[in-house]
Design an enzyme around this catalytic site. Structure first.
Site, mmCIF file in Angstrom:
data_model
loop_
_atom_site.group_PDB
_atom_site.id
_atom_site.type_symbol
_atom_site.label_atom_id
_atom_site.label_comp_id
_atom_site.label_asym_id
_atom_site.label_seq_id
_atom_site.Cartn_x
_atom_site.Cartn_y
_atom_site.Cartn_z
ATOM 1 N N ASP A 147 -14.829 -11.174 12.880
ATOM 2 C CA ASP A 147 -15.384 -12.488 13.180
ATOM 3 C C ASP A 147 -14.363 -13.607 12.960
ATOM 4 O O ASP A 147 -14.722 -14.708 12.564
ATOM 5 C CB ASP A 147 -16.628 -12.729 12.316
ATOM 6 C CG ASP A 147 -17.459 -13.911 12.792
ATOM 7 O OD1 ASP A 147 -17.418 -14.213 13.989
ATOM 8 O OD2 ASP A 147 -18.135 -14.531 11.951
ATOM 9 N N CYS A 201 -35.491 -2.727 23.382
ATOM 10 C CA CYS A 201 -36.436 -3.764 22.981
ATOM 11 C C CYS A 201 -37.809 -3.589 23.644
ATOM 12 O O CYS A 201 -38.831 -3.972 23.070
ATOM 13 C CB CYS A 201 -35.884 -5.151 23.318
ATOM 14 S SG CYS A 201 -34.571 -5.706 22.210
ATOM 15 N N CYS A 207 -39.082 -11.334 17.877
ATOM 16 C CA CYS A 207 -37.989 -12.219 17.470
ATOM 17 C C CYS A 207 -38.067 -13.565 18.171
ATOM 18 O O CYS A 207 -37.672 -14.599 17.612
ATOM 19 C CB CYS A 207 -36.634 -11.559 17.710
ATOM 20 S SG CYS A 207 -36.288 -11.152 19.440
ATOM 21 N N CYS A 211 -39.398 -17.615 15.950
ATOM 22 C CA CYS A 211 -38.410 -18.682 15.770
ATOM 23 C C CYS A 211 -39.099 -20.033 15.534
ATOM 24 O O CYS A 211 -39.852 -20.505 16.390
ATOM 25 C CB CYS A 211 -37.496 -18.780 16.990
ATOM 26 S SG CYS A 211 -36.222 -20.065 16.801
ATOM 27 N N CYS A 254 -30.586 -18.520 8.669
ATOM 28 C CA CYS A 254 -31.979 -18.146 8.923
ATOM 29 C C CYS A 254 -32.009 -16.676 9.319
ATOM 30 O O CYS A 254 -31.201 -16.230 10.132
ATOM 31 C CB CYS A 254 -32.570 -19.005 10.036
ATOM 32 S SG CYS A 254 -34.279 -18.594 10.471
ATOM 33 N N CYS A 261 -37.749 -7.831 13.232
ATOM 34 C CA CYS A 261 -37.482 -6.751 14.187
ATOM 35 C C CYS A 261 -38.076 -5.424 13.709
ATOM 36 O O CYS A 261 -37.795 -4.975 12.592
ATOM 37 C CB CYS A 261 -35.972 -6.585 14.377
ATOM 38 S SG CYS A 261 -35.540 -5.275 15.567
#
Length: 362
Positions: A147, A201, A207, A211, A254, A261
């Site tokens: 990253d 999925c 998900c 939010c 968050c 999930c």
């Protein structure tokens, strides 16, 4: 440099398969949770997706995402000599449900990944050890990334078969759930690749629906400008007042879309103790955090990824949480910061006092 050991006069495919097997075994020994292999040119769709994301302005203040687009959109351009990309997963799974902490309104909620040591440091050390082993054994060149470079890790990880990008745009694994970091090892060595992971999925929208800020315009699309992780970590200055109540007591990141999930039923607690939550970060009192000055902040978060955002942005977040807490005991704390030298902190403090005063008068 060590002499390359080809282990016999097998075909190129045999040699590639041999080193792939050896590398995966070594990665497990080093402590990685999973390892898969792909090619640098295996994600041609990335450029178009990235450009669409940028064109819509979904990146907000993250101007660095618009830089070096040629590299971000094409891993093969990042290092043309690379022949293989090894994608590795590092499990940081918690032993608790992060969603339960959202009801503890007088305590701050910190994203699971940031409750102890900075994963960049922990994972990169492990990745460098693996890379040094590969260089010594196979006479090749490597570059490692955690990253820290314009590398589309999630797309490469899906192409390598580590998991798939869910509707929340994060990677999901059938073995690890949603709680894992990614590391990438680029190498000039030809390795046997793995099959991509298909999307699992299905019709699930958990998900998207959880939010708090409606940050997903559509499945597989994220408007970072509304994402709480972005707002509490990347966004500079005051947060839109309309979004502040939705932050709740989240003060750094968050986990809602990850935690909900259903594939987390296969997740396990991380074996790496450096990812286990620090006792003082599991449910820290908001009042104590708001009083941190710069020196105290840096000392308290030494070795933590939270240190990167600095005291001002962090205390701003804490004050939003204080305003959302409904706890009038925090009024003196917030009042003491209404004239803070940082404009965003002072604005957040005045907002918090107003919210709590309304609650006190109700």
């Amino acid at each position: 440099m060590a002499e390359r050991r080809d282990h016999g006069a097998g075909t190129g495919a045999d040699v590639a398969a041999h080193w792939s097997a050896q590398l995966k075994a070594r990665a497990r020994t080093e402590g990685f949770s999973a390892v898969r292999i792909t090619r640098p040119d295996a994600v041609p769709e990335v450029m178009g997706r990235l450009q669409a994301f940028l064109d819509k302005g979904y990146h907000g203040q993250m101007g660095w995402l618009a830089e070096r687009v040629a590299w971000r959109g094409d891993p093969a351009a990042l290092w043309p000599e690379a022949r293989s990309v090894v994608m590795l997963a590092e499990n940081y799974g918690p032993d608790f449900d992060p969603l339960t902490r959202l009801d503890w309104r007088e305590d701050g909620v910190i994203s699971v990944y940031a409750q102890n040591r900075d994963y960049h440091d922990v994972a990169k050390k492990r990745l460098k050890r693996l890379g040094r082993w590969l260089v010594a054994e196979a006479e090749c060149e490597i570059k490692v990334f955690v990253d820290t470079a314009p590398v589309p890790e999630k797309a490469l990880a899906q192409a390598a078969g580590l998991g798939w990008q869910g509707k929340h745009t994060n990677l999901v694994s059938r073995e690890l759930g949603a709680w894992f970091f990614l590391g990438a090892l680029f190498t000039t060595l030809e390795l046997e690749t793995d099959a991509p992971e298909p999307d699992h999925c299905g019709s699930c929208r958990a998900c998207l629906e959880i939010c708090p800020t409606d940050a997903f315009p559509a499945p597989y699309q994220l408007d970072a400008r509304r994402c709480i992780s972005y707002l509490t970590i990347e966004h500079k200055g005051p947060v839109d007042e309309a979004l502040r109540p939705a932050l709740g007591n989240r003060i750094y990141g968050c986990d809602d879309c990850l935690a909900v999930c259903p594939w987390n039923k296969f997740a396990e607690r991380s074996a790496e103790v450096k990812y286990h939550a620090r006792a003082d970060l599991h449910a820290p009192d908001l009042g104590a955090l708001a009083t941190l000055d710069d020196v105290a902040f840096r000392a308290f978060f030494s070795g933590s990824p939270i240190k990167r955002i600095g005291r001002d942005r962090f205390v701003r977040n804490v004050l939003y949480a204080i305003g959302n807490s409904g706890a009038v005991r925090f009024i003196p704390v917030a009042s003491g910061l209404c004239e803070d030298p940082d404009p965003a902190v002072a604005d957040a403090a005045r907002w918090a006092v107003l919210q709590l005063s309304r609650r006190d008068q109700a």
